[in-house]
Design a protein around this motif. Structure first.
Motif, PDB file in Angstrom:
ATOM      1  N   ALA A 139      24.703  50.003  32.313  1.00 51.00           N
ATOM      2  CA  ALA A 139      25.618  49.010  31.765  1.00 51.00           C
ATOM      3  C   ALA A 139      25.099  47.670  32.283  1.00 51.00           C
ATOM      4  O   ALA A 139      24.485  47.607  33.352  1.00 51.00           O
ATOM      5  N   LEU A 140      25.331  46.609  31.523  1.00 44.73           N
ATOM      6  CA  LEU A 140      24.823  45.289  31.913  1.00 44.73           C
ATOM      7  C   LEU A 140      25.949  44.275  31.869  1.00 44.73           C
ATOM      8  O   LEU A 140      26.561  44.056  30.827  1.00 44.73           O
ATOM      9  N   LEU A 141      26.240  43.695  33.026  1.00 43.28           N
ATOM     10  CA  LEU A 141      27.242  42.636  33.139  1.00 43.28           C
ATOM     11  C   LEU A 141      26.531  41.353  33.516  1.00 43.28           C
ATOM     12  O   LEU A 141      25.517  41.373  34.228  1.00 43.28           O
ATOM     13  N   LEU A 144      32.921  47.188  38.818  1.00 43.64           N
ATOM     14  CA  LEU A 144      32.237  45.920  39.053  1.00 43.64           C
ATOM     15  C   LEU A 144      32.900  44.791  38.279  1.00 43.64           C
ATOM     16  O   LEU A 144      33.048  43.672  38.799  1.00 43.64           O
ATOM     17  N   TRP A 145      33.290  45.044  37.032  1.00 44.69           N
ATOM     18  CA  TRP A 145      33.983  44.024  36.233  1.00 44.69           C
ATOM     19  C   TRP A 145      35.246  43.548  36.958  1.00 44.69           C
ATOM     20  O   TRP A 145      35.501  42.350  37.057  1.00 44.69           O
ATOM     21  N   GLN A 146      36.013  44.498  37.492  1.00 42.59           N
ATOM     22  CA  GLN A 146      37.252  44.144  38.172  1.00 42.59           C
ATOM     23  C   GLN A 146      36.980  43.343  39.430  1.00 42.59           C
ATOM     24  O   GLN A 146      37.659  42.347  39.723  1.00 42.59           O
ATOM     25  N   ALA A 147      35.948  43.739  40.188  1.00 47.05           N
ATOM     26  CA  ALA A 147      35.622  43.018  41.420  1.00 47.05           C
ATOM     27  C   ALA A 147      35.177  41.592  41.120  1.00 47.05           C
ATOM     28  O   ALA A 147      35.575  40.641  41.814  1.00 47.05           O
ATOM     29  N   LEU A 148      34.362  41.413  40.091  1.00 44.73           N
ATOM     30  CA  LEU A 148      33.922  40.076  39.713  1.00 44.73           C
ATOM     31  C   LEU A 148      35.090  39.239  39.214  1.00 44.73           C
ATOM     32  O   LEU A 148      35.193  38.038  39.521  1.00 44.73           O
ATOM     33  N   THR A 149      35.983  39.854  38.453  1.00 43.52           N
ATOM     34  CA  THR A 149      37.161  39.145  37.947  1.00 43.52           C
ATOM     35  C   THR A 149      38.011  38.626  39.098  1.00 43.52           C
ATOM     36  O   THR A 149      38.454  37.469  39.103  1.00 43.52           O
ATOM     37  N   GLU A 150      38.244  39.483  40.078  1.00 39.74           N
ATOM     38  CA  GLU A 150      39.072  39.091  41.219  1.00 39.74           C
ATOM     39  C   GLU A 150      38.368  38.031  42.066  1.00 39.74           C
ATOM     40  O   GLU A 150      38.991  37.057  42.506  1.00 39.74           O
ATOM     41  N   ALA A 151      37.057  38.186  42.269  1.00 35.79           N
ATOM     42  CA  ALA A 151      36.320  37.222  43.085  1.00 35.79           C
ATOM     43  C   ALA A 151      36.250  35.855  42.429  1.00 35.79           C
ATOM     44  O   ALA A 151      36.166  34.825  43.112  1.00 35.79           O
ATOM     45  N   GLY A 152      36.271  35.820  41.088  1.00 33.16           N
ATOM     46  CA  GLY A 152      36.157  34.553  40.379  1.00 33.16           C
ATOM     47  C   GLY A 152      37.469  33.920  39.982  1.00 33.16           C
ATOM     48  O   GLY A 152      37.481  32.805  39.427  1.00 33.16           O
ATOM     49  N   ALA A 153      38.571  34.597  40.268  1.00 39.29           N
ATOM     50  CA  ALA A 153      39.875  34.091  39.813  1.00 39.29           C
ATOM     51  C   ALA A 153      40.188  32.702  40.360  1.00 39.29           C
ATOM     52  O   ALA A 153      40.730  31.844  39.652  1.00 39.29           O
ATOM     53  N   GLY A 154      39.817  32.450  41.604  1.00 40.37           N
ATOM     54  CA  GLY A 154      40.151  31.181  42.215  1.00 40.37           C
ATOM     55  C   GLY A 154      39.300  30.012  41.764  1.00 40.37           C
ATOM     56  O   GLY A 154      39.641  28.851  42.017  1.00 40.37           O
TER      57      GLY A 154
END
Length: 387
Positions: free
Chosen positions: A159-161, A223-233
């Motif tokens: 998969a590629l994000l 990974l999508w969820q982790a990136l989403t949470e890390a970038g929320a701020g």
């Protein structure tokens, strides 16, 4: 872009490992190259602007990964592609093309040289466009005859994000101990992101700094969820294919099927620099060499139509296939066009006659449904990020 297409029909496109995530986010989906992909999640303008000013998160799992490995992997790729792949260092990547014998472009590619699994056993990952993945796989397989190398379809293996935009380094640094500061543009290294094993590549198709993360499909949602949470701020938002197209257009990046086709050689497309005649493996031989030598000579003596940028003076948007006119004469053709969120005006890329290709050339317009709308000729790209 990997291959061995599983059975799919226009009525049953392939689904990425993130399909459920996209639907939960309310994405507008579209069939793209046989895949069901997110076109947008909300406003494509907002998604575009987020990548330019903050960060965007993309699912690019439709791209095709093809692994080429073995003692003669580099020699095979030097023969099969137009670039000097043997000179790519381990951990680096190169933009290149695969051409027909007549020099026509089959696809543009990124090739990563991965670490050797065993001494003398080179491993490369070739990433092709989704629409051309099978074509590229078939061509590489056919061209591998006589080389001690294996060509393997690895589309199902990845998969590629992608996380793109000025905030992307900070977002990724919070999730990995990989040396991102030492990771140059067009380079890749193995590492873990949020505990997920990944090939971390500093590449992208937006004109911004950013990263592409190749992971096993089973880890994609995590990974999508982790990136989403890390970038929320810092304002990271999910982004679809629609804003990816306007981002690459502003950055002057070609799209296969628009700026690149089998009817054009790299020299016709203004990308003759990717053709490396001086490579020494295989005695300097590669598929299309004779035709491309002639194309280079033609381009030097009588420049073909040149790819330029066009910026509208009005509000009407040009589309691919529209004619470029000057003094009542057709002098070119639009290859891509869209409203530019960054410039606030419609823009286009077009192949035009050399006599009308100079920035600031007066009297150039685009025939939009019979009306010749005025456009300014500009050098590409329309947008270049500040380093």
């Amino acid at each position: 872009m990997s291959h061995v297409p599983p059975s799919s029909t226009p009525s049953s496109p392939r689904l990425t490992a993130l399909d459920a995530v996209h639907r939960a986010l309310g994405a507008t989906m579209t069939d793209f190259a046989g895949w069901d992909m997110p076109l947008r999640y909300g406003s494509e303008r907002d998604e575009h602007n987020a990548v330019r000013t903050r960060a965007g998160l993309f699912d690019l799992s439709h791209m095709g990964e093809i692994t080429v490995s073995g003692p003669a992997a580099a020699q095979l790729l030097d023969y099969a592609l137009v670039g000097n792949i043997g000179s790519v260092a381990v951990g680096r990547a190169r933009y290149t093309m695969i051409c027909q014998e007549d020099g026509g472009i089959l696809d543009d590619l990124i090739v990563y040289r991965l670490a050797e699994d065993t001494p003398g056993a080179d491993t490369f990952m070739v990433v092709a466009n989704a629409s051309n993945a099978q074509t590229v796989l078939d061509a590489l397989t056919a061209r591998a005859a006589g080389f001690d190398a294996e060509v393997r379809d690895d589309r199902d293996a990845y998969a590629l994000l992608a996380v793109q935009g000025p905030e992307s380094p900070g977002i990724l640094k919070s999730l990995t101990d990989a040396d991102l500061d030492g990771l140059k543009y067009y380079a890749g290294l193995p590492g873990t992101v949020a505990g997920v094993p990944a090939l971390i590549a500093r590449t992208g198709y937006t004109g911004e700094d950013g990263f592409e993360l190749f992971v096993e499909p089973r880890y994609a949602e995590r990974l999508w969820q982790a990136l989403t949470e890390a970038g929320a701020g810092v304002g990271l938002v999910p982004c679809g294919l629609s804003c990816r197209d306007t981002l690459r257009l502003e950055a002057g990046m070609p799209l296969y099927g628009n700026e690149l086709t089998t009817g054009l050689t790299p020299f016709d497309a203004g990308l003759g620099r990717v053709v490396k005649f001086e490579k020494t493996s295989n005695g300097g031989d590669f598929v299309g060499r004779t035709a491309l030598t002639a194309a280079a000579e033609r381009a030097a003596s009588a420049p073909p139509r040149k790819l330029v940028g066009l910026v509208a003076e009005g509000r009407r948007v040009p589309r691919a296939g529209y004619q470029v006119v000057a003094g009542g004469v057709v002098v070119g053709e639009v290859t891509s066009g869209a409203p530019s969120p960054t410039l606030g005006k419609p823009i286009a890329m077009a192949y035009v006659d050399a006599s009308h290709a100079g920035p600031g050339t007066a009297g150039v317009g685009v025939d939009i449904r019979g009306s010749h709308e005025p456009y300014e000729v500009v050098a590409l790209p329309f947008y270049k990020r500040q380093k």
